[in-house]
Design a protein around this motif. Structure first.
Motif, PDB file in Angstrom:
ATOM      1  N   MET A 151       6.677   3.023  -6.668  1.00  0.00           N
ATOM      2  CA  MET A 151       5.348   3.010  -7.819  1.00  0.00           C
ATOM      3  C   MET A 151       5.400   1.558  -8.093  1.00  0.00           C
ATOM      4  SD  MET A 151       5.777   6.398 -10.210  1.00  0.00           S
ATOM      5  CE  MET A 151       5.746   8.064  -9.332  1.00  0.00           C
ATOM      6  N   LYS A 152       4.129   1.300  -8.339  1.00  0.00           N
ATOM      7  CA  LYS A 152       3.713  -0.061  -9.004  1.00  0.00           C
ATOM      8  C   LYS A 152       2.941   0.293 -10.253  1.00  0.00           C
ATOM      9  CE  LYS A 152      -0.314  -0.870  -5.988  1.00  0.00           C
ATOM     10  NZ  LYS A 152      -0.347   0.254  -5.303  1.00  0.00           N
ATOM     11  N   LEU A 153       3.245  -0.751 -11.163  1.00  0.00           N
ATOM     12  CA  LEU A 153       2.505  -0.700 -12.692  1.00  0.00           C
ATOM     13  C   LEU A 153       1.290  -1.625 -12.301  1.00  0.00           C
ATOM     14  CD1 LEU A 153       2.817   0.705 -15.263  1.00  0.00           C
ATOM     15  CD2 LEU A 153       3.504  -1.742 -16.168  1.00  0.00           C
TER      16      LEU A 153
ATOM     17  N   THR B 241       0.900  -1.124   0.036  1.00  0.00           N
ATOM     18  CA  THR B 241      -0.036   0.243  -0.064  1.00  0.00           C
ATOM     19  C   THR B 241       0.880   1.342  -0.029  1.00  0.00           C
ATOM     20  OG1 THR B 241      -0.196  -0.264   2.561  1.00  0.00           O
ATOM     21  CG2 THR B 241      -2.017  -1.109   1.156  1.00  0.00           C
ATOM     22  N   MET B 242       2.202   1.077   0.199  1.00  0.00           N
ATOM     23  CA  MET B 242       2.905   2.299   0.320  1.00  0.00           C
ATOM     24  C   MET B 242       3.483   2.599  -1.278  1.00  0.00           C
ATOM     25  SD  MET B 242       3.304   3.310   3.304  1.00  0.00           S
ATOM     26  CE  MET B 242       4.566   4.593   3.321  1.00  0.00           C
ATOM     27  N   LEU B 243       3.077   1.883  -2.260  1.00  0.00           N
ATOM     28  CA  LEU B 243       3.385   1.901  -3.499  1.00  0.00           C
ATOM     29  C   LEU B 243       2.580   2.648  -4.210  1.00  0.00           C
ATOM     30  CD1 LEU B 243       5.232  -1.557  -4.685  1.00  0.00           C
ATOM     31  CD2 LEU B 243       6.323   0.614  -3.840  1.00  0.00           C
ATOM     32  N   GLU B 244       2.815   3.775  -4.928  1.00  0.00           N
ATOM     33  CA  GLU B 244       1.720   4.499  -5.619  1.00  0.00           C
ATOM     34  C   GLU B 244       1.321   3.801  -6.660  1.00  0.00           C
ATOM     35  OE1 GLU B 244       1.102   8.753  -8.307  1.00  0.00           O
ATOM     36  OE2 GLU B 244       2.857   8.310  -7.023  1.00  0.00           O
ATOM     37  N   THR B 245      -0.023   4.071  -7.130  1.00  0.00           N
ATOM     38  CA  THR B 245      -0.610   3.038  -8.360  1.00  0.00           C
ATOM     39  C   THR B 245      -0.387   3.834  -9.621  1.00  0.00           C
ATOM     40  OG1 THR B 245      -2.172   1.533  -7.100  1.00  0.00           O
ATOM     41  CG2 THR B 245      -2.690   2.227  -9.465  1.00  0.00           C
TER      42      THR B 245
END
Length: 215
Positions: free
Chosen positions: A88-90, A2-6
């Motif tokens: 970030m996550k893709l 949840t710390m990774l921006e979508t």
């Protein structure tokens, strides 16, 4: 996780065959969308970005290239400079799953055809379709259908198409405005669904994997 921006991702193409090509690649994050357009060497209005932003509550930034190869090089530069090595996550919807998917397999084939490097090194990936099939009670399976059932139809007015297949005809006619608006609607649906899933699902419900190539 949840710390990774979508960062939501989606492509438009001229079809589904090996020789078909990419027409649009779009990315959506909290601050806005970045869109890459391949015009196929057809003329493009100088004010296209401004015209599209008149429809939107969050702006897009548009990069226009005349060929698919140029589009792929521009996307690679963007990913390396703006996305890689960051928190970030893709995320895609049916972009790539254990039993198939569309966007990433199609992209790999087109990169191979131009001998271009894989752009998504250093990025983790989640396919949103998996969690909605397994963790939500929906009757629809498509991105548009699931979005409509769980969130509503807020992006319906933005999307000029009722079927993604219409994107092929739009590109062939040089209707780049509607084509891009369709892509923007899809990447924003994808991101909205992922944010919704993170509100109601645990970390164990998401399958995240690396997009780093072996070599």
């Amino acid at each position: 996780m949840t710390m990774l921006e979508t960062v939501a991702f989606d492509i438009e193409t001229t079809g589904f065959a090996v020789e078909d090509q990419l027409t649009v690649i779009g990315f959506d994050s909290e601050i806005g969308s970045r869109i890459f357009l391949n015009t196929g060497e057809e003329p493009c209005p100088d004010d296209l970005e401004r015209r599209i932003n008149e429809h939107l509550d969050r702006p897009i930034s548009l990069s226009v290239q005349e060929t698919e190869k140029d589009l792929l090089y521009e996307v690679t530069d963007f990913v390396k400079s703006a996305l890689a090595h960051r928190d970030m996550k893709l995320v895609a919807y049916n972009g790539e799953r254990w039993n198939g998917g569309f966007d990433l397999p199609f992209l790999r084939t087109r990169l191979c055809s131009h001998d271009c490097d894989w752009p998504f090194t250093e990025l983790p990936y989640i396919d949103a379709m998996d969690v909605f099939e397994k963790r939500f009670n929906t009757t629809e399976k498509t991105l548009t259908g699931v979005y409509g059932e769980l969130i509503g139809h807020g992006l319906t007015d933005l999307d000029p198409f009722t079927d993604s297949k219409e994107a092929v005809g739009a590109w062939e006619k040089g209707d780049f405005e509607d084509l891009i608006l369709h892509n923007v609607a899809d990447i924003r649906r994808t991101r909205a669904l992922m944010l919704l899933a993170e509100r109601y699902c645990s970390k164990s419900h998401f399958k995240m994997y690396s997009l780093d190539p072996v070599a």
